[in-house]
Write an enzyme that holds these catalytic residues in place. Sequence first.
Site, PDB file in Angstrom:
ATOM      1  N   ARG A  61       0.836  -1.203   0.000  1.00  0.00           N
ATOM      2  CA  ARG A  61       0.000   0.000   0.000  1.00  0.00           C
ATOM      3  C   ARG A  61       0.874   1.258   0.000  1.00  0.00           C
ATOM      4  O   ARG A  61       0.580   2.237   0.678  1.00  0.00           O
ATOM      5  CB  ARG A  61      -0.948   0.007   1.205  1.00  0.00           C
ATOM      6  CG  ARG A  61      -1.886  -1.182   1.278  1.00  0.00           C
ATOM      7  CD  ARG A  61      -2.858  -1.244   0.087  1.00  0.00           C
ATOM      8  NE  ARG A  61      -3.646  -2.465   0.160  1.00  0.00           N
ATOM      9  CZ  ARG A  61      -3.282  -3.616  -0.400  1.00  0.00           C
ATOM     10  NH1 ARG A  61      -2.157  -3.684  -1.091  1.00  0.00           N
ATOM     11  NH2 ARG A  61      -4.040  -4.673  -0.306  1.00  0.00           N
TER      12      ARG A  61
ATOM     13  N   SER B 192     -11.685  -0.548   3.124  1.00  0.00           N
ATOM     14  CA  SER B 192     -10.798  -0.841   4.253  1.00  0.00           C
ATOM     15  C   SER B 192     -10.178   0.452   4.772  1.00  0.00           C
ATOM     16  O   SER B 192      -9.436   1.116   4.049  1.00  0.00           O
ATOM     17  CB  SER B 192      -9.701  -1.812   3.817  1.00  0.00           C
ATOM     18  OG  SER B 192     -10.254  -3.038   3.396  1.00  0.00           O
TER      19      SER B 192
ATOM     20  N   GLU C 101      -5.345   3.364   5.972  1.00  0.00           N
ATOM     21  CA  GLU C 101      -5.175   3.193   4.530  1.00  0.00           C
ATOM     22  C   GLU C 101      -5.824   4.358   3.797  1.00  0.00           C
ATOM     23  O   GLU C 101      -5.380   4.767   2.729  1.00  0.00           O
ATOM     24  CB  GLU C 101      -5.796   1.862   4.097  1.00  0.00           C
ATOM     25  CG  GLU C 101      -5.594   1.526   2.634  1.00  0.00           C
ATOM     26  CD  GLU C 101      -6.019   0.107   2.294  1.00  0.00           C
ATOM     27  OE1 GLU C 101      -6.556  -0.086   1.196  1.00  0.00           O
ATOM     28  OE2 GLU C 101      -5.807  -0.795   3.118  1.00  0.00           O
TER      29      GLU C 101
END
Length: 342
Positions: A160, A229, A325
């Site tokens: 990520r 998420s 995130e």
Amino acid sequence: MKSQANFSLKSCNSFSFESVTSCIYFPESLDDLRQLSSLTNEPFYILGEGSNTLFLAEKAPVIIQPKFMGTSVDECDDAYLVSAGSAENWHQLVTYCVQKGYAGLENLALIPGSVGAAPIQNIGAYGVELSDVIEHVNWYEFATQTLHQLSHEQCQFGYRDSVFKREKRDKGIITQVCLKLPKAWQANISYQGLDSLSAEATPEQVYQRVIEVRQAKLPDPKVKPNAGSFFKNPVVSQQTYQQLVKHYPTMPAYQQSTTQVKLAAGWLIEQAGLKGIKQNGVGVHDKQALVLVNHGEGTGAAIYELARNINQQVFSKFGVSLQPEVRIVSASGLIIKDGFNG
């Protein structure tokens, strides 16, 4: 260049929080991008489709929302090179490739957002990351007013993560992404939820199964506003994992290297007793603890406070910190923090 003053961003973020920018710009050509150079001295934020953005307050910084469109395909001996403008919708691109027989993106189906945002986050799901198929990224640099072609290596992809979240953050705009989809394809069905498929599964079958699993787990943002998420899955040392698994033998874990292990953030949140909780008009989704939702009367600040509380309780129970995130934006621009500390 198209622009609009006093623009409401409520329909431009999947949490559906009200936030107003003094001006939003919609560049769709290199000439438009050159006009933006004078704007980068004030707080600004580059917005895709808003599916990974949390606006903290009713006032937002200046917004730049690129509108580079178009898709093309070049065939070579061993692969298809698929190029797409940064404003193209990611899931629509995946669908297009599956329908045309260009395999390799099916595990990334139904991930919301734009093509241009995908490499910044190095999106991933069900055992596949975007970095697995990136050939290069076209990136316009504000300072030099130059369009660069950045190779896979120059993008410095991580979990990520990418160079666009670090050295190149706010220093330019992605205009186009080129993907290399090999003709020699094999279904990646090792991830839980896909392992019911046979080894001979087609790209179409994998694509449909991924959609089914995601729809069963994740709430539709149009019904329950959310950004998917909210937290990254934390990566811990092998030593930390060994200590944890003694106390929690059923803890899900994914070996990343000989020294690092990835834990499931959703499992940690659920074990902390937080799944389904509600406070101040927001809450944790009752089916997937990784997802924070706006129940209709919440605010960006309420989501942020909920996330901080979740991090504190998970750390208190497991000694593991969670990192967002989702990209968190205040009136002064993007907030960069290591987790929720400080």
